[in-house]
Structures are given as structure tokens and as C-alpha cells.
Design a protein around this motif. Sequence first.
Motif, mmCIF file in Angstrom:
data_model
loop_
_atom_site.group_PDB
_atom_site.id
_atom_site.type_symbol
_atom_site.label_atom_id
_atom_site.label_comp_id
_atom_site.label_asym_id
_atom_site.label_seq_id
_atom_site.Cartn_x
_atom_site.Cartn_y
_atom_site.Cartn_z
ATOM 1 N N HIS A 169 132.667 -10.378 58.291
ATOM 2 C CA HIS A 169 131.249 -10.569 57.990
ATOM 3 C C HIS A 169 130.749 -9.509 57.007
ATOM 4 O O HIS A 169 130.066 -9.834 56.028
ATOM 5 C CB HIS A 169 130.445 -10.525 59.296
ATOM 6 N N LEU A 170 131.095 -8.251 57.254
ATOM 7 C CA LEU A 170 130.612 -7.186 56.377
ATOM 8 C C LEU A 170 131.224 -7.266 54.979
ATOM 9 O O LEU A 170 130.543 -7.005 53.988
ATOM 10 C CB LEU A 170 130.878 -5.818 57.002
ATOM 11 N N ILE A 171 132.470 -7.644 54.890
ATOM 12 C CA ILE A 171 133.102 -7.796 53.570
ATOM 13 C C ILE A 171 132.418 -8.915 52.785
ATOM 14 O O ILE A 171 132.210 -8.804 51.578
ATOM 15 C CB ILE A 171 134.618 -8.016 53.702
ATOM 16 N N ALA A 172 132.027 -9.971 53.476
ATOM 17 C CA ALA A 172 131.335 -11.080 52.806
ATOM 18 C C ALA A 172 129.898 -10.718 52.437
ATOM 19 O O ALA A 172 129.380 -11.192 51.427
ATOM 20 C CB ALA A 172 131.347 -12.318 53.698
ATOM 21 N N ALA A 173 129.248 -9.875 53.239
ATOM 22 C CA ALA A 173 127.826 -9.598 53.057
ATOM 23 C C ALA A 173 127.523 -8.395 52.170
ATOM 24 O O ALA A 173 126.461 -8.343 51.561
ATOM 25 C CB ALA A 173 127.157 -9.389 54.423
ATOM 26 N N GLN B 217 122.224 -7.918 62.115
ATOM 27 C CA GLN B 217 122.175 -9.368 62.276
ATOM 28 C C GLN B 217 123.389 -9.843 63.077
ATOM 29 O O GLN B 217 123.270 -10.665 63.978
ATOM 30 C CB GLN B 217 122.145 -10.039 60.906
ATOM 31 N N TRP B 218 124.580 -9.306 62.772
ATOM 32 C CA TRP B 218 125.798 -9.675 63.486
ATOM 33 C C TRP B 218 125.706 -9.255 64.950
ATOM 34 O O TRP B 218 126.061 -10.025 65.844
ATOM 35 C CB TRP B 218 127.008 -9.032 62.805
ATOM 36 N N LEU B 219 125.220 -8.048 65.203
ATOM 37 C CA LEU B 219 125.062 -7.582 66.591
ATOM 38 C C LEU B 219 124.112 -8.486 67.377
ATOM 39 O O LEU B 219 124.359 -8.776 68.545
ATOM 40 C CB LEU B 219 124.542 -6.143 66.633
ATOM 41 N N ALA B 220 123.034 -8.922 66.745
ATOM 42 C CA ALA B 220 122.068 -9.796 67.417
ATOM 43 C C ALA B 220 122.706 -11.115 67.842
ATOM 44 O O ALA B 220 122.329 -11.703 68.850
ATOM 45 C CB ALA B 220 120.862 -10.058 66.513
ATOM 46 N N GLU B 221 123.702 -11.574 67.080
ATOM 47 C CA GLU B 221 124.358 -12.839 67.394
ATOM 48 C C GLU B 221 125.547 -12.688 68.338
ATOM 49 O O GLU B 221 125.793 -13.556 69.163
ATOM 50 C CB GLU B 221 124.834 -13.517 66.103
ATOM 51 N N PHE C 212 125.454 -16.086 70.146
ATOM 52 C CA PHE C 212 124.119 -16.397 70.627
ATOM 53 C C PHE C 212 123.291 -16.891 69.456
ATOM 54 O O PHE C 212 122.884 -16.105 68.594
ATOM 55 C CB PHE C 212 123.474 -15.153 71.260
ATOM 56 N N GLU C 213 123.107 -18.201 69.414
ATOM 57 C CA GLU C 213 122.360 -18.818 68.318
ATOM 58 C C GLU C 213 120.904 -18.364 68.378
ATOM 59 O O GLU C 213 120.337 -18.188 69.449
ATOM 60 C CB GLU C 213 122.418 -20.345 68.426
ATOM 61 N N ARG C 214 120.336 -18.223 67.218
ATOM 62 C CA ARG C 214 118.928 -17.855 67.120
ATOM 63 C C ARG C 214 118.175 -19.009 66.476
ATOM 64 O O ARG C 214 118.090 -19.094 65.259
ATOM 65 C CB ARG C 214 118.774 -16.567 66.322
ATOM 66 N N ASP C 215 117.657 -19.907 67.303
ATOM 67 C CA ASP C 215 116.966 -21.096 66.803
ATOM 68 C C ASP C 215 115.712 -20.758 66.018
ATOM 69 O O ASP C 215 115.264 -21.538 65.186
ATOM 70 C CB ASP C 215 116.597 -22.025 67.963
ATOM 71 N N SER D 95 121.911 -7.868 47.921
ATOM 72 C CA SER D 95 123.020 -8.454 48.656
ATOM 73 C C SER D 95 122.660 -9.878 49.057
ATOM 74 O O SER D 95 121.487 -10.206 49.230
ATOM 75 C CB SER D 95 123.294 -7.609 49.910
ATOM 76 N N GLU D 96 123.691 -10.714 49.208
ATOM 77 C CA GLU D 96 123.491 -12.057 49.756
ATOM 78 C C GLU D 96 124.768 -12.519 50.438
ATOM 79 O O GLU D 96 125.856 -12.114 50.068
ATOM 80 C CB GLU D 96 123.022 -13.039 48.692
ATOM 81 N N TRP D 97 124.587 -13.329 51.507
ATOM 82 C CA TRP D 97 125.718 -13.805 52.271
ATOM 83 C C TRP D 97 125.355 -15.074 53.007
ATOM 84 O O TRP D 97 124.193 -15.426 53.136
ATOM 85 C CB TRP D 97 126.198 -12.729 53.249
ATOM 86 N N THR D 98 126.379 -15.755 53.473
ATOM 87 C CA THR D 98 126.216 -16.969 54.256
ATOM 88 C C THR D 98 126.321 -16.620 55.720
ATOM 89 O O THR D 98 127.218 -15.875 56.115
ATOM 90 C CB THR D 98 127.310 -17.989 53.879
ATOM 91 N N ALA D 99 125.402 -17.143 56.526
ATOM 92 C CA ALA D 99 125.458 -16.916 57.967
ATOM 93 C C ALA D 99 126.709 -17.563 58.532
ATOM 94 O O ALA D 99 127.286 -18.478 57.936
ATOM 95 C CB ALA D 99 124.200 -17.481 58.642
ATOM 96 N N HIS D 100 127.148 -17.115 59.702
ATOM 97 C CA HIS D 100 128.393 -17.600 60.305
ATOM 98 C C HIS D 100 128.417 -19.115 60.462
ATOM 99 O O HIS D 100 129.424 -19.732 60.243
ATOM 100 C CB HIS D 100 128.620 -16.948 61.665
ATOM 101 N N GLY D 101 127.310 -19.679 60.854
ATOM 102 C CA GLY D 101 127.293 -21.131 61.081
ATOM 103 C C GLY D 101 127.001 -21.925 59.832
ATOM 104 O O GLY D 101 127.053 -23.141 59.842
ATOM 105 N N GLY D 102 126.693 -21.228 58.716
ATOM 106 C CA GLY D 102 126.263 -21.930 57.502
ATOM 107 C C GLY D 102 127.389 -22.318 56.609
ATOM 108 O O GLY D 102 128.524 -22.074 56.769
#
Length: 162
Positions: free
Chosen positions: A10-14, A70-74, A129-132, A155-162
Motif C-alpha cells: 500500500h505504501l509503495i503504491a501511495a 488510512q490503512w490502519l483505519a481499515e 473494515f469497510e468505511r461506507d 500523492s495519489e493512490w487507489t484504495a484497496h477495494g478500488g
Amino acid sequence: MKKLHLLRKHLIAAVPAFARDPERLLTFVEDGSIEFHRGPNLSHEYAFTAQLVLTDFAGDLDTVMLPLLQWLAEYQPDVEPSEALSFEAEILSNDAVDLALRLRLTERVIAQVDCHSGRIESEHVTIRFERDTCPAAQWQLFTREPGEDDWNLTSEWTAHGG
């Protein structure tokens, strides 16, 4: 410790600095333990402190911290907020630091034992943990320095589910 691999990916992508040079993000495990309960199965939980070392980092620290939070929150939302993250830094120059981040992670492993066949099925359970309330799939981080009027895309990145 698949969770740590997910975090690194995630961090390498973000983080643009890590996308250009992933070897500048070092990952270690400290103070690991396994919680195991006697019984018919071998399910257990890893608990460990992950250490992320950013070497010669010259970018805006928010480009690391915000995707990390953001990753920790999920993936680790049950972490005690005051204990979620700690860090140490060595200032290398006016523009660069070596930064060591420490965060506590847990990871469940479900291991079902079939005594008749001699088969053990093991699966790491990485609950997300999805954040609706904030379903964006693509993220962009804009920052500005004190006294500046304009926001800059850093910076810009795609969320895990995106």
C-alpha cells in the motif's frame, strides 16, 4: 505476517518516493508473539510491532502518514489511538530524514485440523473494515506550506477495494 506485506504494498503504491525507489522503505518485525489456545485446532494470532524505516526521505511526511493512517483505519481499527503509531527520526540535512515508524499489528490464522485424514487447512484472516461513509476508490493528497495560497498535489493512490 501477511498484513505487513499488505501495508508495504500500500505504501509503495501511495507514496511517490517509494514508488520510484521501494528499497528506501525497510520493514521489520519487532517484539512478536503468538497467542495460542489449546484445543482440537491450531488457530492462533500473531501480535507484533512492525517497524517501517524510511531512509533518506526528502518528501512531505504527510505523503506517508496519511496513507498509513488510512490503512490502519481499515486493517487495524481496534488499535488504541494513543498507541497506534510511534516514531523516531534522524535529521540528515535540511531536506532529508531517516524515520523509524512503529505500529502494533495483529493477524489471525485459522488452522483447522482433520485428525482422520491428517490434513491441516491454514488461512490468514486479514479482516478489512469497510468505511461506507467514505467510499472513494481513488485518492489524491493535496498539501500546502505555511503562508502559501495554493494547494499542491503531492500523492495519489487507489484504495484497496478500488
